[in-house]
Design a protein around this motif. Structure first.
Motif, PDB file in Angstrom:
ATOM      1  N   GLU A  95      -1.534   0.317  -9.646  1.00 51.12           N
ATOM      2  CA  GLU A  95      -1.721  -0.616  -8.520  1.00 51.12           C
ATOM      3  C   GLU A  95      -1.305  -2.022  -8.901  1.00 51.12           C
ATOM      4  O   GLU A  95      -0.669  -2.725  -8.120  1.00 51.12           O
ATOM      5  N   ILE A 127       2.139   1.850  -3.418  1.00 56.30           N
ATOM      6  CA  ILE A 127       1.143   2.441  -4.314  1.00 56.30           C
ATOM      7  C   ILE A 127       1.049   3.941  -4.065  1.00 56.30           C
ATOM      8  O   ILE A 127       0.993   4.738  -4.999  1.00 56.30           O
ATOM      9  N   LEU A 128       1.075   4.322  -2.804  1.00 59.61           N
ATOM     10  CA  LEU A 128       1.051   5.760  -2.490  1.00 59.61           C
ATOM     11  C   LEU A 128       2.289   6.452  -3.048  1.00 59.61           C
ATOM     12  O   LEU A 128       2.192   7.527  -3.654  1.00 59.61           O
ATOM     13  N   GLU A 182       0.833  -1.210   0.000  1.00 56.24           N
ATOM     14  CA  GLU A 182       0.000   0.000   0.000  1.00 56.24           C
ATOM     15  C   GLU A 182       0.865   1.256   0.000  1.00 56.24           C
ATOM     16  O   GLU A 182       0.581   2.220  -0.694  1.00 56.24           O
ATOM     17  N   ARG A 190      -5.070   5.767   0.985  1.00 53.81           N
ATOM     18  CA  ARG A 190      -5.440   4.361   0.841  1.00 53.81           C
ATOM     19  C   ARG A 190      -5.984   3.911   2.177  1.00 53.81           C
ATOM     20  O   ARG A 190      -5.314   4.030   3.191  1.00 53.81           O
ATOM     21  N   SER A 191      -7.219   3.457   2.160  1.00 53.22           N
ATOM     22  CA  SER A 191      -7.842   3.077   3.415  1.00 53.22           C
ATOM     23  C   SER A 191      -7.830   1.581   3.591  1.00 53.22           C
ATOM     24  O   SER A 191      -8.024   0.835   2.656  1.00 53.22           O
ATOM     25  N   VAL A 192      -7.617   1.207   4.776  1.00 52.68           N
ATOM     26  CA  VAL A 192      -7.318  -0.158   5.130  1.00 52.68           C
ATOM     27  C   VAL A 192      -8.041  -0.450   6.429  1.00 52.68           C
ATOM     28  O   VAL A 192      -7.468  -0.895   7.382  1.00 52.68           O
ATOM     29  N   GLU A 252     -13.133  -3.081   4.777  1.00 57.14           N
ATOM     30  CA  GLU A 252     -12.659  -4.086   3.826  1.00 57.14           C
ATOM     31  C   GLU A 252     -13.490  -5.358   3.915  1.00 57.14           C
ATOM     32  O   GLU A 252     -13.833  -5.961   2.904  1.00 57.14           O
ATOM     33  N   LEU A 271      -1.764   6.330   4.569  1.00 59.37           N
ATOM     34  CA  LEU A 271      -2.260   4.965   4.648  1.00 59.37           C
ATOM     35  C   LEU A 271      -3.112   4.897   5.912  1.00 59.37           C
ATOM     36  O   LEU A 271      -2.599   4.896   7.029  1.00 59.37           O
ATOM     37  N   ASP A 293      -3.697  11.945  -0.952  1.00 58.13           N
ATOM     38  CA  ASP A 293      -3.847  10.664  -1.612  1.00 58.13           C
ATOM     39  C   ASP A 293      -3.994   9.637  -0.488  1.00 58.13           C
ATOM     40  O   ASP A 293      -3.084   9.454   0.313  1.00 58.13           O
ATOM     41  N   LYS A 318      -4.364   4.676 -13.248  1.00 58.02           N
ATOM     42  CA  LYS A 318      -4.188   4.344 -11.839  1.00 58.02           C
ATOM     43  C   LYS A 318      -4.364   2.861 -11.533  1.00 58.02           C
ATOM     44  O   LYS A 318      -3.576   2.306 -10.754  1.00 58.02           O
TER      45      LYS A 318
END
Lengths: 205, 205
Positions: B8, A195-196, A192, B185-187, B192, B169, B183, B4
DNA sequence: ATGTGTGAATTTATTCACAGCT
DNA sequence: AGCTGTGAATAAATTCACACAT
């Protein structure tokens, strides 16, 4: 049929609705939801239109109703049965978090090390890894949180497959073997972050 | 400009290449990579074609070279500067994992609770949260791992923004405010799992 | 007047298919 | 012979724009 990206956004929307003070705001417009989620209002309306019963044509969305429809259409109300495979620090943390809410039914935890199983305190039944297939089948487990050591991923994936598990939330650093056809969401710290990092780099150019 | 989703996937491919025994297999075909990653061979080739210098026209990919090109194009070689905000059990785990590899430069850790900072052992410099903007700016931190309590997300996001951090993140259960243009990214464990649950449900119908 | 729901238009991403390299 | 690289074709997702409900 609802597009997969729309499905993910709908889950994000649900999360944002949860965060709202339901007492304070009974209604929300697509514009207000845009401010909360970052999803553009028109995308958001389109996504909601995929639901069985979207909003009431005119006027804002009734928050409570929208959440109910989301739960219905996304199958969240069913309390899906989930297990945690791998009870290291991360696995134990996940187990605790899952138990702290009623949303999912936490059915079992597994670890290769029997000592870990005996020493860990938990409301959830814990089993040695080799029993995974049998237990998963017997209890109808659908989803697994994968927190085993990287080296155990392959074997564990096979066991999950034998147990009839369909979806995996992969916290390990390695790829879940694709041949079993699991629905996988990967949540690897390093991947992750990569990707960032790649995104930043791409934005610069 | 590389799409994008392709970005990934390229990161996923990089992860799989890492897992390969570089001594044993010097070359890999797009077909072999498909088996490892689950990404169809033609998609994978297209993705690789976005890179500055893809493979050598004919013959299989040279694993080592492909990794080098990925590192180059994705900006992974730069050792991006990262911090961890929130040093609860999860944050400490992330800190430890990040330090265990050289891939990222772990520049600082932050927590609202000064006791935590004094009691935590780490090679990384730890600071109280209010110093975040100044430290982040002084050290040029680009990425943050967000592991604070849900209630602190808003304040922390503001501080990260003031510190010039660009990517997050997000390990918390709540949405990072979109107005800063991070930017993200959620986790989130629950979100999820919800997406997986919704996917199963959608597959049935 | 304000705000949703949705078909149509546009943009974006994936898949195909084959030329060209080794 | 086998495999990549990539323009062209196809499929998918997003955005628009406006009818309709409140």
């Amino acid at each position: 049929m609802v597009p997969k990206p729309a499905l993910e956004r709908l889950c994000r929307i649900y999360t944002s609705l949860e965060e709202m003070d339901t007492a304070a705001s009974v209604y929300a417009s697509s514009r207000e939801l845009e401010d909360m989620t970052g999803i553009p209002a028109h995308t958001l309306r389109k996504d909601i239109s995929y639901l069985d019963q979207p909003g009431p044509g005119g006027g804002k969305y009734r928050v409570e109703r929208l959440m109910a429809v989301l739960e219905q259409t996304l199958g969240l109300k069913r309390r899906p049965k989930v297990c945690v495979a791998g009870l290291g620090p991360l696995g134990q943390l996940c187990l605790k978090m899952l138990c702290s809410r009623r949303e999912f039914e936490v059915v079992a935890g597994f670890d290769a090390n029997i000592n870990v199983i005996e020493l860990t305190e938990s409301d959830v039944d814990l089993f040695p890894s080799y029993e995974l297939p049998a237990v998963a089948r017997a209890r109808g487990i659908e989803l697994a949180v994968l927190t085993v050591a990287d080296g155990e991923v392959e074997k564990t994936a096979a066991r999950l497959y034998d147990g009839g598990v369909r979806g995996i939330l992969n916290y390990t650093g390695v790829t879940v073997p694709p041949e079993y056809g699991f629905d996988v969401r990967s949540v690897s710290l390093f991947e992750e972050l990569r990707i960032l990092a790649a995104g930043l780099r791409a934005a610069e150019k």
